[in-house]
Scaffold this motif. Structure first.
Motif, mmCIF file in Angstrom:
data_model
loop_
_atom_site.group_PDB
_atom_site.id
_atom_site.type_symbol
_atom_site.label_atom_id
_atom_site.label_comp_id
_atom_site.label_asym_id
_atom_site.label_seq_id
_atom_site.Cartn_x
_atom_site.Cartn_y
_atom_site.Cartn_z
ATOM 1 N N HIS A 125 -35.668 -12.177 51.896
ATOM 2 C CA HIS A 125 -36.254 -10.840 51.924
ATOM 3 C C HIS A 125 -36.514 -10.193 50.563
ATOM 4 C CE1 HIS A 125 -35.523 -10.858 56.239
ATOM 5 N NE2 HIS A 125 -34.266 -11.206 56.011
ATOM 6 N N SER A 126 -35.941 -10.705 49.486
ATOM 7 C CA SER A 126 -36.056 -9.995 48.200
ATOM 8 C C SER A 126 -37.394 -10.190 47.514
ATOM 9 C CB SER A 126 -34.934 -10.446 47.259
ATOM 10 O OG SER A 126 -35.152 -11.788 46.841
ATOM 11 N N GLY A 127 -38.007 -11.367 47.726
ATOM 12 C CA GLY A 127 -39.272 -11.650 47.048
ATOM 13 C C GLY A 127 -39.115 -12.121 45.621
ATOM 14 N N ASP A 146 -29.717 -8.839 43.096
ATOM 15 C CA ASP A 146 -31.079 -9.277 42.799
ATOM 16 C C ASP A 146 -31.909 -8.055 42.421
ATOM 17 O OD1 ASP A 146 -32.932 -8.266 45.082
ATOM 18 O OD2 ASP A 146 -31.287 -9.183 46.200
ATOM 19 N N LEU A 147 -33.031 -8.297 41.788
ATOM 20 C CA LEU A 147 -33.933 -7.218 41.364
ATOM 21 C C LEU A 147 -35.214 -7.249 42.191
ATOM 22 C CD1 LEU A 147 -33.479 -7.479 37.481
ATOM 23 C CD2 LEU A 147 -32.361 -5.897 39.071
ATOM 24 N N GLY A 148 -35.060 -7.568 43.464
ATOM 25 C CA GLY A 148 -36.216 -7.743 44.328
ATOM 26 C C GLY A 148 -36.678 -6.480 45.024
ATOM 27 N N SER A 149 -37.269 -6.677 46.203
ATOM 28 C CA SER A 149 -37.955 -5.591 46.909
ATOM 29 C C SER A 149 -37.006 -4.565 47.508
ATOM 30 C CB SER A 149 -38.845 -6.172 48.010
ATOM 31 O OG SER A 149 -38.082 -6.970 48.898
ATOM 32 N N GLY A 150 -35.753 -4.932 47.750
ATOM 33 C CA GLY A 150 -34.802 -3.984 48.308
ATOM 34 C C GLY A 150 -35.119 -3.622 49.749
ATOM 35 N N PRO A 173 -35.882 0.467 48.476
ATOM 36 C CA PRO A 173 -37.149 -0.260 48.429
ATOM 37 C C PRO A 173 -37.702 -0.353 47.005
ATOM 38 C CG PRO A 173 -37.114 1.208 50.313
ATOM 39 C CD PRO A 173 -35.870 1.497 49.522
ATOM 40 N N GLN A 174 -38.026 -1.585 46.600
ATOM 41 C CA GLN A 174 -38.607 -1.906 45.289
ATOM 42 C C GLN A 174 -37.644 -1.721 44.113
ATOM 43 O OE1 GLN A 174 -41.447 -3.416 45.641
ATOM 44 N NE2 GLN A 174 -41.387 -2.827 47.805
#
Length: 213
Positions: free
Chosen positions: A132-134, A155-159, A193-194
């Motif tokens: 899900h993080s991208g 992680d530093l993904g989409s959240g 989100p993000q």
């Protein structure tokens, strides 16, 4: 229910390793022998045998990985930090991602319920993050903070919206929280989100755990 689930995981893991894994290994050997003795067969047939041998080896590798994921012998015999490091490496290779693992002052011996709890949280958190993080980079840290053992997966993904996720029960967050609660710990989830996600499980270390370290 969690205890019953772990017992079933162990049973299936042993079945995969001791039965399915061994049969696949034997099949690989037999295919190799067939390929070596097939010099009088057409090139296409020998090539097909080689391809079947390669596919069988890949299946055997996947079965072994599944067995380890269900029940980690490293966790049982080598301790939590070693098992987590090995899992992060295997997970990185399987998913083609980068998982950086760091540990600080982790006791070599821990109660089994604490080790298993944090190991399962790590598995669930990383699997969710990849889905899900991208992003393809994840940080995992295990540290002893003098009064508790703390696992962080970041992680530093989409959240995501934590409130909505907890209501949907779709990310295994409830399962992680229940596992941590059983060892008198706490689970915190920081995500927007993000803006990435940080999952932190903190479990108190009692005197018995430290005395055996």
């Amino acid at each position: 229910m969690i205890e019953a689930q772990e017992q079933e995981r162990t049973r299936i893991a042993r079945e995969l390793h001791d039965d399915i894994g061994q049969r696949l290994a034997l099949l690989i050997i037999e295919l190799e022998q067939l390929r070596q003795n097939a010099s009088d067969l057409p090139v296409e047939v020998r090539s097909c045998i080689g391809a079947l041998q390669k596919q069988t080896a890949e299946i055997a590798t996947d079965v072994q990985s599944m067995s380890h994921e269900l029940h980690s012998s490293k966790l049982e015999y080598l301790g939590l930090a070693v098992a987590m490091r090995a899992f992060c490496k295997e997970f990185s290779d399987q998913q083609n991602v980068e998982v950086v693992f760091a540990q600080d002052k982790v006791p070599s011996t821990l109660p089994q319920d604490i080790s298993l709890c944090l190991f399962r949280v790590l598995q669930e958190a990383l699997q969710n993050a990849v889905k899900h993080s991208g992003v393809r980079h994840f940080d995992v840290e295990l540290r002893d903070t003098s009064n508790e053992l703390q696992l962080t997966v970041r992680d530093l993904g989409s959240g995501f919206d934590v409130g909505q996720a907890m209501k949907s029960r779709g990310l295994g967050l409830i399962s992680m929280a229940e596992r941590v609660k059983l060892v008198e710990g706490r689970l915190s989830i920081d995500s927007q989100p993000q803006r990435g996600t940080t999952i932190r499980a903190s479990v108190p270390l009692n005197k018995v755990a430290r005395a055996s370290a």
